[in-house]
Structures are given as structure tokens and as C-alpha cells.
Design an enzyme around this catalytic site. Structure first.
Site, PDB file in Angstrom:
ATOM      1  N   HIS A   1       1.678  29.568 -43.627  1.00  0.00           N
ATOM      2  CA  HIS A   1       1.979  29.920 -45.212  1.00  0.00           C
ATOM      3  C   HIS A   1       2.233  31.427 -45.512  1.00  0.00           C
ATOM      4  CE1 HIS A   1      -0.567  25.935 -45.621  1.00  0.00           C
ATOM      5  NE2 HIS A   1       0.643  25.770 -45.598  1.00  0.00           N
TER       6      HIS A   1
ATOM      7  N   TYR B   1     -11.519  32.533 -47.627  1.00  0.00           N
ATOM      8  CA  TYR B   1     -10.971  33.700 -47.564  1.00  0.00           C
ATOM      9  C   TYR B   1     -10.282  34.250 -48.771  1.00  0.00           C
ATOM     10  CZ  TYR B   1      -7.043  30.122 -48.289  1.00  0.00           C
ATOM     11  OH  TYR B   1      -6.141  29.302 -48.922  1.00  0.00           O
TER      12      TYR B   1
END
Length: 201
Positions: free
Chosen positions: A75, A143
Site C-alpha cells: 500500500h 504503526y
């Protein structure tokens, strides 16, 4: 493309200031005892830290993956909504892969593969496509990102179109069977890396 991985059994090399940010593996301990796990992930870094980490982190995401061989990616977000990421494994183990999509980078189009376990973080600069596959059940990944999600600016690259990723997985997981991968329909239907590079000019 040359496959690159980080051997976690070796001491990490000193960090040097360079002109363009690179993907970077960082040790940041996770603390475990009879009660469970504590995994700090700093939101602010001072000048004494590596300069890459001095960001205005906007959001923290948690990825909970009950099954091993769960694959997410590759991504990226482009333009003004490009995201820097700081990826930390809380529990479990992943093979993390990034591709440099910055046209002005000496590493443009190159893939870098890392085995990341609990207590390590991977810094992923803006302009990279990012993904990972879990190698253990119940893997939890956190994250940080420095830009909000923007659907019009997001893109995906087919993981299996990048030879270095296939090589990295096969080297790390003996007897790996791609049919065991758990992946979304969205991540199955994206363009190949060659298509991306051909259409990016």
C-alpha cells in the site's frame, strides 16, 4: 533487483545522516513478564534520536492478525497525502517489505525485505509502498503515520509481482505454500510493480 534483508542476530550498524530518507530497522524493547506485554512506541522524538524519527505523528493504527500468513499490501499514498510510517511488532513476527517509488531516489523501484519480530520497528519514508506477511498466529502490529488516510490518493501494488518479496518469503519460511496466504480481494486485484513503474512517467 537485489534482495536485502536485515539479520536480527547481528548488531545493527551505526546510523548515518544521508540526503534522502531510507527504510530503517530500529530496536525498541518490548517488556514481557507473567502479566503480559508492555510495548512503548514514542510519539515525539528529540534531537538526540535519529533525525528521521522527528515527525509530527498524526495517528496510531493497530493491525491484529489471528492467522499466520496474513498478507497486507503493498500500500501507498501519493502526493500531499503521502505517509511516513513507523511500524512496530508488538507480538509475533512478520516479514516486512517496502518498495521505493520516489523517482528522484537512487533506489527507485528497488525492494527491501526485513524480518521484524517483537521489539523492533521499521521506519518507512514517504514515497514507499509497504506491506507485510505474518509468520505466526496472533501477530499484532502497531504503526504510526504522519498523514491522514485519503482514499483518492491511495494505491496498491501486487505483492507477487515483486520477485524480491517472493524470494524473501521463500528464504524465511521453509516449504511455504502461497495458497495458504490470507489476503483481501482488494490486494489481489492491484497492478504489478512493472505496470506502476511503466505508467509513472
Amino acid at each position: 533487483m537485489k534482495w536485502r534483508t536485515t539479520n536480527l542476530t547481528r548488531q545493527l550498524k551505526p546510523l548515518y545522516q544521508i540526503k534522502m530518507e531510507k527504510s530503517l530497522l530500529i530496536y525498541d524493547p518490548v517488556f514481557k513478564d507473567n502479566r503480559g506485554t508492555l510495548a512503548p512506541l514514542s510519539l515525539k522524538f528529540k534531537e538526540g534520536n535519529h533525525p528521521y524519527l522527528i515527525k509530527e505523528w498524526l495517528q496510531s493504527n493497530i493491525s491484529v492478525n489471528p492467522k499466520k500468513y496474513t498478507l497486507r499490501g503493498l500500500h501507498y499514498q501519493s502526493g500531499e497525502y503521502a505517509q511516513t510510517k513507523l511500524v512496530k511488532v508488538i507480538v509475533g513476527n512478520i516479514i516486512d517489505f517496502v518498495v521505493d517509488l520516489r523517482k528522484d531516489s537512487e533506489d527507485y523501484g528497488k525492494c527491501f525485505v526485513y524480518e521484524v519480530n517483537s521489539g523492533y520497528e521499521l521506519f518507512v519514508p514517504k514515497g514507499f509502498a509497504h506491506g507485510f506477511i505474518t509468520t505466526e498466529d496472533n501477530t499484532v502490529v502497531q504503526y504510526l503515520v504522519d498523514e491522514k488516510y485519503s482514499q483518492p490518493d491511495e494505491g496498491s501494488i501486487l505483492w507477487s509481482s515483486v520477485p524480491d518479496i517472493i524470494e524473501g518469503i521463500n528464504k524465511t519460511i521453509q516449504g511455504f505454500n502461497p495458497e495458504e496466504i490470507l489476503i483481501s480481494d482488494k490486494d489481489k486485484e492491484c497492478i504489478s510493480l512493472d505496470e506502476y513503474l511503466k505508467n509513472s512517467f
